[in-house]
Design an enzyme around this catalytic site. Structure first.
Site, PDB file in Angstrom:
ATOM      1  N   GLY A 198      41.774  43.012  28.294  1.00  0.00           N
ATOM      2  CA  GLY A 198      40.479  42.834  28.959  1.00  0.00           C
ATOM      3  C   GLY A 198      40.566  42.884  30.471  1.00  0.00           C
ATOM      4  O   GLY A 198      41.452  42.289  31.072  1.00  0.00           O
ATOM      5  N   SER A 199      39.642  43.568  31.123  1.00  0.00           N
ATOM      6  CA  SER A 199      39.758  43.777  32.552  1.00  0.00           C
ATOM      7  C   SER A 199      38.440  44.319  33.121  1.00  0.00           C
ATOM      8  O   SER A 199      37.422  44.354  32.444  1.00  0.00           O
ATOM      9  CB  SER A 199      40.916  44.737  32.852  1.00  0.00           C
ATOM     10  OG  SER A 199      40.922  45.792  31.914  1.00  0.00           O
ATOM     11  N   ARG A 200      38.485  44.792  34.378  1.00  0.00           N
ATOM     12  CA  ARG A 200      37.266  45.192  35.076  1.00  0.00           C
ATOM     13  C   ARG A 200      37.601  46.214  36.157  1.00  0.00           C
ATOM     14  O   ARG A 200      38.711  46.223  36.704  1.00  0.00           O
ATOM     15  CB  ARG A 200      36.645  43.924  35.676  1.00  0.00           C
ATOM     16  CG  ARG A 200      35.584  44.111  36.718  1.00  0.00           C
ATOM     17  CD  ARG A 200      35.072  42.742  37.131  1.00  0.00           C
ATOM     18  NE  ARG A 200      34.464  42.748  38.438  1.00  0.00           N
ATOM     19  CZ  ARG A 200      33.982  41.670  39.048  1.00  0.00           C
ATOM     20  NH1 ARG A 200      34.063  40.498  38.461  1.00  0.00           N
ATOM     21  NH2 ARG A 200      33.431  41.753  40.236  1.00  0.00           N
TER      22      ARG A 200
END
Length: 230
Positions: A198-200
């Protein structure tokens, strides 16, 4: 800028996951054989297959790497989504690290289920790229952009506009990979990097950019137009 467009799409597995998938598959296979031939009851074997087979399938899905080509021939002044995910931020911010002016920040949050390959958002030349160590706050929190481990890439478009693209590690992500090299030309359709789990990704645009997405909208990397430059 001389790109050749292709009309087909393919799905493959990203090379960043080769070791994990190979060794994980070997491990699952060996333990399965031990359970099958070493224990009279087959119940542990089927429980193991159900649990770790599901986990392996999730990891396999995570490393999907579709080969995509932007549908429009003319990419001048176009900014495409650098990642699959959800628009979680569209706001004006003071960018004081590089530009020292007001920018429009568009943030895309990638969940565990999204493709985690990242694409260059614009055509141009890589002006700057650097990796920064940091914390691992949840990626959707505002402070994640500055405090989390991240990698910054600045791209100068053919008409001289600088675009900052920031890959941000999340609470689960522990590795950011950036393929961008200073001084090299880059194009929409090319991979900029990869973030594990999970990241951005944040994109900092000139203040006069025309934003083409809205909060909560789902994006497809290298396909969704998030903005048009003036």
């Amino acid at each position: 800028m001389g790109k050749i467009k292709k009309k087909f799409k393919k799905i493959r597995l990203h090379h960043e996951g080769t070791d994990q998938l190979l060794y994980g598959g070997i491990g699952v296979g060996l333990i399965s054989l031990i359970l099958w031939f070493g224990i009279d009851s087959k119940i542990p074997f089927w429980i193991f297959i159900a649990i770790f087979g599901t986990i392996y399938g999730i990891v396999l899905n995570f490393y999907r790497c579709p080969i995509r080509y932007f549908s429009q021939e003319d990419t001048e002044k176009i900014v495409v989504a650098p990642a699959d995910g959800l628009i979680v931020v569209i706001e004006e911010v003071d960018e004081n690290k590089y530009f020292h002016d007001r920018r429009i920040m568009v943030s895309i949050f990638m969940s565990l289920w999204n493709v985690h390959a990242n694409w260059f958002p614009v055509d141009g030349t890589v002006k700057f790229t650097k990796h920064f160590n940091g914390n691992f706050h949840k990626a959707w929190l505002p402070k994640a952009s500055e405090e989390n481990e991240h990698a910054d890439t600045i791209i100068t478009t053919p008409d001289g506009k600088d675009i900052l693209c920031r890959q941000i590690a999340g609470a689960m992500a522990r590795r950011i990979v950036t393929y961008a090299k200073e001084g090299e030309e880059c194009f929409i359709d090319e991979h900029m990097g990869f973030i594990k789990l999970g990241s951005r990704v944040d994109v900092f645009l000139p203040i006069d950019s025309e934003i083409c997405v809205k909060m909560g909208q789902t994006t497809t990397g290298d396909q969704t137009v998030i903005a048009k430059l003036k």
